[in-house]
Structure formats: C-alpha cells, structure tokens
Design a protein around this motif. Structure first.
Motif, short mmCIF file in Angstrom:
data_model
loop_
_atom_site.label_atom_id
_atom_site.label_comp_id
_atom_site.label_asym_id
_atom_site.label_seq_id
_atom_site.Cartn_x
_atom_site.Cartn_y
_atom_site.Cartn_z
N THR A 176 15.08 79.76 -39.04
CA THR A 176 14.02 79.61 -38.05
C THR A 176 13.23 80.89 -37.89
O THR A 176 11.98 80.89 -37.89
CB THR A 176 14.62 79.20 -36.70
N SER A 178 12.95 83.48 -39.96
CA SER A 178 12.18 83.87 -41.15
C SER A 178 10.94 82.98 -41.32
O SER A 178 9.88 83.46 -41.75
CB SER A 178 13.07 83.80 -42.40
N TRP A 179 11.06 81.70 -40.96
CA TRP A 179 9.90 80.80 -40.99
C TRP A 179 8.82 81.30 -40.03
O TRP A 179 7.63 81.35 -40.37
CB TRP A 179 10.33 79.39 -40.63
N ARG A 180 9.23 81.69 -38.83
CA ARG A 180 8.26 82.19 -37.85
C ARG A 180 7.67 83.53 -38.29
O ARG A 180 6.45 83.76 -38.17
CB ARG A 180 8.95 82.35 -36.49
N ARG A 182 7.29 84.58 -41.27
CA ARG A 182 6.37 84.32 -42.39
C ARG A 182 4.98 84.01 -41.86
O ARG A 182 3.97 84.47 -42.40
CB ARG A 182 6.89 83.16 -43.23
#
Length: 227
Positions: A176, A178-180, A182
């Motif tokens: 979660t 790392s997605w944010r 990114r």
C-alpha cells in the motif's frame, strides 16, 4: 543483504537499515529514500514470511488482525509524509531507531498460549496495527517495531511467532505504501528491485539464525548498532 538478515532475525522490514544507507551512501532525500525502501521491503517480507511459514511459525489469522488495519494507517502515513519537512522526517526516523533499540534492550514477551485472548485484545492489537501502518508509510519501514509487541502482548504469540507473523503483516503495508509513494514520485523501482532481490540471501540467513540461536545477544548487538 544486511536488511534481509535483520528482517529474518527480528521480524522487521529492514527499513531501519535501508533508509539510512540510501541517504548516506547514495545521497537520497528523505522522501525518496523512504519510498524506495518501502518498495524494497515487499519482496523482503514476502520471502521472509514464506521461510518462517515453512518452519511453522506463521499464524496468518493473527497476522491479518494487525496487518489489515495497518493498510489504513499506511495511507495516512504516506499522505502525512508529503506535508512534513524533510528534516522533521529525519528526526522522526531517528526517534524510531531509539524506540527499536529500547524494545530490543527491554523486550516484552508473553508465553504463547498462557493468557486468554478476548475481544478487547483483538481490538487493541488491531489499533496498534493502524499505528504500525502510519509508521510504515511515514518512515519507509515495515512497521514490525509495532507489530511484534502487539502480537506478543495482546495475541499471546511467543517472540519468534510474533516476529514471523509480523513479517506477513508487513506485506500489505509495504504494498500500500509503495503504491502511494509511486504516485508521489518517491520510488526508484530499479534500486528497490536490486535491494529486494539481493536481500534474499540475507533473509535466508536471518530466518535460519532466528530458528536456531538464542536471540538475546543478537538483539543487543543490533540495538547497539542502531544507537
């Protein structure tokens, strides 16, 4: 590789090693270092939790109790990070290292199976899971510093079992966050991939040692290093 060893040994993501080295050796800014670190932690935690599962140490239900609420915390932590000064982020990270050292020097353990776990314990563990997610999203670590005592204090896990479940709980937090990160442009996925893949040997060594050796001397040595 060092991050992998510490992850396997102590049930953490390895960000306490990755973030300072990215800042000191490669000149990363705090946000870029934390974003790249949390992306690297995904494969580290996956591999470490898989190895611990082979040893029979992972309780997926208890990992979910702390890991799923932590996803919400990770969203909050990554959002909050964008609004803080980088020097403050650095100071908060230093504070986290002091907390990690204190937990290793003065560990809190409860023998597995001794207390009765009730609804309040599950709520308390889940609440600490949210805190772990905030810490992970804000500082680029997996949140194991909070997961391990939550599992030990409230869900009757031994130290080794708590560390193993913590590794599994770290996976959704790291994904979660790392997605944010990114989306904020704070992740160098090529560097994160190198760190994550090279850590495999360290993870294998750390998990093996965790299941074979008395951890007290290792905990004190790690505490001294991060202090």
């Amino acid at each position: 590789t060092a991050a992998g060893v510490f992850s396997g040994l102590f049930g953490v993501g390895g960000g306490t090693v990755i973030v300072p080295l990215l800042v000191l050796w490669f000149g990363y800014g705090e946000r870029l270092a934390t974003g790249t670190s949390i992306a690297a932690i995904v494969p580290i935690a996956l591999f470490a939790s898989g190895l611990q599962a082979i040893y029979g140490n992972v309780d997926p239900v208890k990992a979910a109790v702390v890991g799923l609420p932590a996803v919400l915390g990770a969203l909050v932590g990554t959002t909050l990070q964008q609004r803080l000064d980088e020097r403050l982020i650095s100071a908060l990270f230093a504070g986290l290292l002091l907390l990690v050292a204190a937990e290793l020097i003065l560990p809190v353990e409860i023998d597995a199976g001794t207390p009765t776990i009730d609804t309040i314990d599950y709520v308390a563990a889940g609440s600490l899971g949210v805190v772990a997610g905030v810490v992970g999203g804000l500082l680029g670590v997996g949140g194991g510093i909070v997961f391990v005592p939550a599992l030990s204090l409230f869900l009757a896990e031994s130290q080794l079992e708590a560390e193993a479940a913590s590794l599994l709980a770290i996976v959704p937090v790291a994904l979660t966050a790392s997605w944010r990160q990114r989306g904020y442009g704070n992740v160098r996925f090529d560097d994160a991939a190198v760190i994550g893949l090279v850590s495999v040997a360290g993870v294998a060594a750390g998990v093996g040692l965790a299941n074979e050796l008395d951890q007290r001397a290792l905990e004190l040595a790690f505490a001294g290093l991060i202090l």
